[in-house]
Design an enzyme around this catalytic site. Structure first.
Site, PDB file in Angstrom:
ATOM      1  CB  CYS A  11      -0.964   0.012   1.186  1.00 35.11           C
ATOM      2  SG  CYS A  11      -1.787   1.594   1.398  1.00 35.11           S
ATOM      3  CB  CYS A  14       1.541   4.540   6.907  1.00 34.34           C
ATOM      4  SG  CYS A  14      -0.181   4.286   7.013  1.00 34.34           S
ATOM      5  CB  CYS A  89      -7.098   3.107   5.987  1.00 32.07           C
ATOM      6  SG  CYS A  89      -5.837   4.365   5.776  1.00 32.07           S
ATOM      7  CD  GLU A 263      -6.901  28.899  -4.283  1.00 37.37           C
ATOM      8  OE1 GLU A 263      -6.125  28.843  -3.318  1.00 37.37           O
ATOM      9  OE2 GLU A 263      -6.881  28.073  -5.221  1.00 37.37           O
ATOM     10  CG  ASP A 311      -0.762  27.410   3.098  1.00 39.87           C
ATOM     11  OD1 ASP A 311       0.115  26.574   2.814  1.00 39.87           O
ATOM     12  OD2 ASP A 311      -1.810  27.107   3.697  1.00 39.87           O
ATOM     13  CB  CYS A 338       2.901  21.460   2.367  1.00 40.67           C
ATOM     14  SG  CYS A 338       2.715  21.965   0.670  1.00 40.67           S
TER      15      CYS A 338
HETATM   16  N1  SAH Z   1      -4.183  28.343   2.758  1.00 39.84           N
HETATM   17  C1  SAH Z   1      -5.125  27.346   2.316  1.00 39.84           C
HETATM   18  C2  SAH Z   1      -4.699  26.646   1.010  1.00 39.84           C
HETATM   19  C3  SAH Z   1      -3.296  26.145   0.937  1.00 39.84           C
HETATM   20  S1  SAH Z   1      -3.000  24.969  -0.358  1.00 39.84           S
HETATM   21  C4  SAH Z   1      -5.387  26.330   3.399  1.00 39.84           C
HETATM   22  O1  SAH Z   1      -4.640  26.232   4.373  1.00 39.84           O
HETATM   23  O2  SAH Z   1      -6.387  25.593   3.280  1.00 39.84           O
HETATM   24  C5  SAH Z   1      -2.376  25.915  -1.651  1.00 39.84           C
HETATM   25  C6  SAH Z   1      -3.452  26.638  -2.456  1.00 39.84           C
HETATM   26  O3  SAH Z   1      -2.780  27.361  -3.489  1.00 39.84           O
HETATM   27  C7  SAH Z   1      -4.465  25.736  -3.165  1.00 39.84           C
HETATM   28  O4  SAH Z   1      -5.766  26.156  -2.815  1.00 39.84           O
HETATM   29  C8  SAH Z   1      -4.196  25.976  -4.659  1.00 39.84           C
HETATM   30  O5  SAH Z   1      -5.378  25.936  -5.442  1.00 39.84           O
HETATM   31  C9  SAH Z   1      -3.600  27.358  -4.650  1.00 39.84           C
HETATM   32  N2  SAH Z   1      -2.710  27.721  -5.768  1.00 39.84           N
HETATM   33  C10 SAH Z   1      -1.900  26.899  -6.497  1.00 39.84           C
HETATM   34  N3  SAH Z   1      -1.171  27.635  -7.370  1.00 39.84           N
HETATM   35  C11 SAH Z   1      -1.547  28.938  -7.197  1.00 39.84           C
HETATM   36  C12 SAH Z   1      -1.141  30.164  -7.808  1.00 39.84           C
HETATM   37  N4  SAH Z   1      -0.208  30.185  -8.771  1.00 39.84           N
HETATM   38  N5  SAH Z   1      -1.709  31.308  -7.381  1.00 39.84           N
HETATM   39  C13 SAH Z   1      -2.650  31.304  -6.408  1.00 39.84           C
HETATM   40  N6  SAH Z   1      -3.070  30.170  -5.786  1.00 39.84           N
HETATM   41  C14 SAH Z   1      -2.525  28.998  -6.176  1.00 39.84           C
END
Ligand code: SAH
Length: 383
Positions: A11, A14, A89, A263, A311, A338
């Site tokens: 799988c 994990c 899972c 976004e 983010d 991340c």
């Molecule tokens: N801060 C939010 C989302 C983080 S994930 C939370 O914590 O839930 C990263 C996000 O960036 C996703 O929603 C994705 O759609 C967006 N994203 C990806 N590329 C992007 C870009 N070039 N400009 C703006 N947003 C983008």
């Protein structure tokens, strides 16, 4: 330490399960420490108290059985499209695992044909279920290889009867030859096309294709840390870049003068705008577009932000975004990452332009996997 019977079958969900959780945390800390050595000393990683069944999203994939009209379902083995028949899972919310089993049974009873990758025939590719752990609401997306979905009514009736906590069923159409699970088009088969969950004291509508953090317990800790780093007093103008459905923006809006957000996903922006209204938040606005372009436009127009949250996805921020961040010169920026590798790359870009990292702390959002989240506080002036 728990054992998983499916690990032996390949799988791979994990990958760190055999490593004690405390050791996993030490390893993640060491990795982030090493990557961030040029910038700062990191604070101790925030681990998860009960690091199991945390995932609020689960995927079941389908393939036809040879010489049969029936199908197999399961999770793809690591690095392949071989199905491991996972019916239990350790990572997923236990109710989601049950719901996906019931959904697979309903699909079998309705004789839905599975998609055959080799012959490029059939219908059913995947099912994606998400659960609002605070509300108990579940959304189910049925990913089909074609727009025409014979039997969709019977299937929807059967699955919603078997699982009354499903609040919406969506058909997601993915006609492409791709390993990406979701396609770009959707039809709502039942309910409103989204589920509602609660996070950090606000309610959020979440569409199937919008991003939502998969570990809600740790997400509240992650956002609390990001907010602490931001040091909002109620007077600040804030930018939330890569804002998703507005979770950080709306949490920050309660402690700031105003929040602008950007976004790329139109679905997520629609959710975010609705979420602002639903929570009675009037000082947050959301734009749909690329974060780098938006910030460059804002910097060109002389717009000023006191605090910027960013983010971005795993690939990190674009150079256009980082260069514009430097020009926009906010007092503080809080980077939620991340992927520590792209984080280190982006910090090094900013360091060359005179930025300093003041604080950094890893948060374990993904126990038993290699992934680790990090929150970083940066500023141009060393204060
Ligand atoms: N801060 C939010 C989302 C983080 S994930 C939370 O914590 O839930 C990263 C996000 O960036 C996703 O929603 C994705 O759609 C967006 N994203 C990806 N590329 C992007 C870009 N070039 N400009 C703006 N947003 C983008």
């Amino acid at each position: 330490m728990e054992n998983c019977l499916y690990a032996a079958q390949g799988c791979g969900g994990c990958s760190l399960l055999a490593t004690p959780y405390e050791t996993q945390l030490l390893q993640k800390q060491a990795r982030v420490d090493e990557l961030l050595t040029p910038f700062c000393v990191t604070e101790p990683i925030i681990g998860m108290e009960t690091p199991y069944h945390y995932r609020n999203k689960a995927i079941l994939s389908f393939a036809p059985l040879p010489h049969s009209r029936r199908f197999a379902s399961g999770i793809y083995a690591a690095g392949s499209h071989r199905l491991v028949p996972v019916t239990d899972c350790l990572l997923q919310d236990a109710r989601l695992t049950e719901v996906l089993q019931k959904a697979a049974e309903a699909a079998a009873n309705c004789h839905l044909p599975a998609w055959d990758e080799d012959r490029e025939a059939g219908l059913l590719r995947h099912m994606v279920a998400r659960r609002g752990v605070k509300t108990g609401e579940i959304s189910l997306a049925v990913v089909t290889a074609e727009a025409v979905f014979p039997g969709s009514r019977d299937f929807t009736k059967a699955v919603t009867k078997a699982c009354p906590d499903i609040v919406t069923v969506v058909q997601n159409i993915n006609t492409r030859k791709t390993s990406a699970v979701l396609g770009d088009t959707e039809k709502v088969l039942f309910g409103k096309g989204f589920l509602t969950d609660e996070l950090c004291g606000s309610r959020f509508q979440i569409s199937t294709r919008a991003f939502y953090q998969v570990n809600p317990v740790q997400t509240e800790k992650l956002y609390a840390l990001a907010l602490e780093y931001a040091g909002l007093t109620g007077k600040e103008t804030v930018l939330d870049a890569y804002c998703g459905i507005g979770t950080i923006a709306l949490t920050a809006a309660k402690k700031a003068k105003s929040v602008a957000s950007v976004e790329l996903s139109a679905d997520a922006v629609r959710n975010a705008r609705h979420n602002a209204r639903m929570n009675g938040i009037e000082n947050a606005v959301f734009a749909c577009g690329d974060a780098g372009e938006a910030l460059e436009g804002a910097a060109n127009a002389g717009e000023r932000f006191d605090v910027v949250f960013l983010d971005p996805p795993r690939e990190g921020a674009s150079e256009q975004f980082l260069a514009s961040l430097d020009r926009a010169a906010p007092k503080r920026a809080v980077y939620v990452s991340c992927n520590p590798e792209t984080l280190a790359r982006d910090l090094s870009f900013l360091k060359k332009r005179g930025w300093h990292v003041l604080r950094a702390r890893p948060v374990d959002m993904f126990p038993h996997t290699e992934h680790v989240e990090t929150v970083v506080l940066m500023s141009r002036a060393k204060d």
